[in-house]
Design a protein around this motif. Sequence first.
Motif, PDB file in Angstrom:
ATOM      1  N   PRO A  50       0.807  -1.230   0.000  1.00 14.77           N
ATOM      2  CA  PRO A  50       0.000   0.000   0.000  1.00 14.77           C
ATOM      3  C   PRO A  50       0.839   1.280   0.000  1.00 14.77           C
ATOM      4  O   PRO A  50       0.500   2.238  -0.695  1.00 14.77           O
ATOM      5  CB  PRO A  50      -0.814  -0.116   1.287  1.00 14.77           C
ATOM      6  CG  PRO A  50      -0.833  -1.560   1.627  1.00 14.77           C
ATOM      7  CD  PRO A  50       0.434  -2.123   1.089  1.00 14.77           C
ATOM      8  N   TRP A  51       1.941   1.301   0.729  1.00 14.65           N
ATOM      9  CA  TRP A  51       2.729   2.523   0.794  1.00 14.65           C
ATOM     10  C   TRP A  51       3.378   2.853  -0.543  1.00 14.65           C
ATOM     11  O   TRP A  51       3.567   4.015  -0.870  1.00 14.65           O
ATOM     12  CB  TRP A  51       3.785   2.443   1.907  1.00 14.65           C
ATOM     13  CG  TRP A  51       4.828   1.376   1.708  1.00 14.65           C
ATOM     14  CD1 TRP A  51       4.773   0.095   2.136  1.00 14.65           C
ATOM     15  CD2 TRP A  51       6.062   1.521   1.024  1.00 14.65           C
ATOM     16  NE1 TRP A  51       5.901  -0.593   1.763  1.00 14.65           N
ATOM     17  CE2 TRP A  51       6.720   0.265   1.078  1.00 14.65           C
ATOM     18  CE3 TRP A  51       6.695   2.572   0.368  1.00 14.65           C
ATOM     19  CZ2 TRP A  51       7.960   0.044   0.499  1.00 14.65           C
ATOM     20  CZ3 TRP A  51       7.930   2.348  -0.206  1.00 14.65           C
ATOM     21  CH2 TRP A  51       8.553   1.095  -0.145  1.00 14.65           C
ATOM     22  N   ARG A  52       3.693   1.808  -1.368  1.00 12.04           N
ATOM     23  CA  ARG A  52       4.286   2.062  -2.687  1.00 12.04           C
ATOM     24  C   ARG A  52       3.291   2.770  -3.600  1.00 12.04           C
ATOM     25  O   ARG A  52       3.669   3.635  -4.387  1.00 12.04           O
ATOM     26  CB  ARG A  52       4.757   0.758  -3.326  1.00 12.04           C
ATOM     27  CG  ARG A  52       5.987   0.172  -2.676  1.00 12.04           C
ATOM     28  CD  ARG A  52       6.414  -1.120  -3.353  1.00 12.04           C
ATOM     29  NE  ARG A  52       6.832  -0.920  -4.730  1.00 12.04           N
ATOM     30  CZ  ARG A  52       8.061  -0.581  -5.112  1.00 12.04           C
ATOM     31  NH1 ARG A  52       8.993  -0.398  -4.211  1.00 12.04           N
ATOM     32  NH2 ARG A  52       8.354  -0.438  -6.376  1.00 12.04           N
ATOM     33  N   GLY A  53       2.028   2.423  -3.480  1.00 14.87           N
ATOM     34  CA  GLY A  53       1.012   3.100  -4.277  1.00 14.87           C
ATOM     35  C   GLY A  53       0.893   4.573  -3.923  1.00 14.87           C
ATOM     36  O   GLY A  53       0.766   5.429  -4.806  1.00 14.87           O
ATOM     37  N   TRP A  54       0.943   4.877  -2.629  1.00 14.33           N
ATOM     38  CA  TRP A  54       0.868   6.275  -2.200  1.00 14.33           C
ATOM     39  C   TRP A  54       2.103   7.056  -2.654  1.00 14.33           C
ATOM     40  O   TRP A  54       1.986   8.199  -3.120  1.00 14.33           O
ATOM     41  CB  TRP A  54       0.714   6.365  -0.676  1.00 14.33           C
ATOM     42  CG  TRP A  54      -0.652   5.986  -0.228  1.00 14.33           C
ATOM     43  CD1 TRP A  54      -1.046   4.789   0.295  1.00 14.33           C
ATOM     44  CD2 TRP A  54      -1.821   6.798  -0.302  1.00 14.33           C
ATOM     45  NE1 TRP A  54      -2.386   4.807   0.560  1.00 14.33           N
ATOM     46  CE2 TRP A  54      -2.887   6.040   0.192  1.00 14.33           C
ATOM     47  CE3 TRP A  54      -2.070   8.077  -0.748  1.00 14.33           C
ATOM     48  CZ2 TRP A  54      -4.178   6.517   0.269  1.00 14.33           C
ATOM     49  CZ3 TRP A  54      -3.359   8.564  -0.675  1.00 14.33           C
ATOM     50  CH2 TRP A  54      -4.400   7.784  -0.179  1.00 14.33           C
ATOM     51  N   GLN A 102       9.213   0.407 -11.584  1.00 19.72           N
ATOM     52  CA  GLN A 102       9.198  -0.246 -10.281  1.00 19.72           C
ATOM     53  C   GLN A 102      10.167   0.395  -9.297  1.00 19.72           C
ATOM     54  O   GLN A 102      10.031   0.227  -8.102  1.00 19.72           O
ATOM     55  CB  GLN A 102       9.566  -1.731 -10.421  1.00 19.72           C
ATOM     56  CG  GLN A 102       8.471  -2.577 -10.986  1.00 19.72           C
ATOM     57  CD  GLN A 102       7.380  -2.866  -9.967  1.00 19.72           C
ATOM     58  OE1 GLN A 102       7.216  -2.175  -8.974  1.00 19.72           O
ATOM     59  NE2 GLN A 102       6.614  -3.899 -10.233  1.00 19.72           N
ATOM     60  N   ARG A 103      11.148   1.107  -9.771  1.00 22.02           N
ATOM     61  CA  ARG A 103      12.180   1.672  -8.900  1.00 22.02           C
ATOM     62  C   ARG A 103      11.797   3.077  -8.473  1.00 22.02           C
ATOM     63  O   ARG A 103      11.852   4.016  -9.254  1.00 22.02           O
ATOM     64  CB  ARG A 103      13.519   1.665  -9.602  1.00 22.02           C
ATOM     65  CG  ARG A 103      13.926   0.257  -9.944  1.00 22.02           C
ATOM     66  CD  ARG A 103      15.236   0.237 -10.652  1.00 22.02           C
ATOM     67  NE  ARG A 103      15.511  -1.116 -11.080  1.00 22.02           N
ATOM     68  CZ  ARG A 103      16.611  -1.751 -10.772  1.00 22.02           C
ATOM     69  NH1 ARG A 103      17.522  -1.178 -10.034  1.00 22.02           N
ATOM     70  NH2 ARG A 103      16.803  -2.974 -11.213  1.00 22.02           N
ATOM     71  N   LEU A 104      11.441   3.209  -7.219  1.00 24.88           N
ATOM     72  CA  LEU A 104      10.979   4.484  -6.688  1.00 24.88           C
ATOM     73  C   LEU A 104      12.104   5.509  -6.602  1.00 24.88           C
ATOM     74  O   LEU A 104      11.887   6.701  -6.871  1.00 24.88           O
ATOM     75  CB  LEU A 104      10.341   4.292  -5.318  1.00 24.88           C
ATOM     76  CG  LEU A 104       9.053   3.466  -5.302  1.00 24.88           C
ATOM     77  CD1 LEU A 104       8.574   3.262  -3.878  1.00 24.88           C
ATOM     78  CD2 LEU A 104       7.990   4.131  -6.129  1.00 24.88           C
TER      79      LEU A 104
END
Length: 191
Positions: free
Chosen positions: A106-110, A165-167
Motif C-alpha cells: 500500500p505505501w508504494r502506491g501512495w 518499479q524503482r521508486l
Amino acid sequence: MIAPDWIAAPLLLAAGSAGGWLLRTSWRDRQNDRPALVIAGWALLVADAAGAALALGVMPGIAAALALAPLGLLAVVMQGAIRREARQPRDRANLAPEPLEGTSRPWRGWVKGLLAGPLGMTAAMGIAFCYAVWMPGAVQTRLLIAALLVPALWGLAMTWTLADQRLLRSTAVLAGTSLLGFGLAFLKGMS
C-alpha cells in the motif's frame, strides 16, 4: 513526347519488378559472385526512371518512377515470403514479472501517486518554463507553447513513474528534471 499514363504505369511496374528480380537473383546465390546481375538490376532501375522522365516529362516521370518501381520491387520481395507457424506460448512462470505485475504494497502506491502527481507536474512545469525562457520567438508564442507542453509532459511523467518499479530512480529523475528546468529558467532570467 508525352506517353499516356495507362501505358507508362504498367511499364514502370514491370521494369521495377524486373530490376528487383535481377537484384534478388544475384543476392540469393552468395557463393557465386555475380556482379553482372547487380549492375544489370541497378541499370534497369535507373533506365526505368530515365525513360519515365523522357516519356512523361522530367518531374512527373521521376515522381511516377519513384512511386511505381518500388511497388514492382515489393512484388518480387513478397514472392519470397515464408509463412511460419506461430510459436507455442512460453510458460509464464519462468519469465520475469512485468513491471506492473510485481508484488504491491500500500505505501508504494501512495508514494507513486505523490511522485506521479505533484512531482511530475513540477518537472513538467520546469521544462515548460525553461522552454518559455530560452527559445527564440515572440513572447506570446513561447508562453502559449509552454502552456500546451505542461499537460503533455505531465502525462508522460505520470505514465513513466507509474510503470517504473524503482521508486528512487523515479524520484531522482523527476527531482533532477525539476531542478534543472527551473534552474536554467532562473539563470536566463538573471542575465
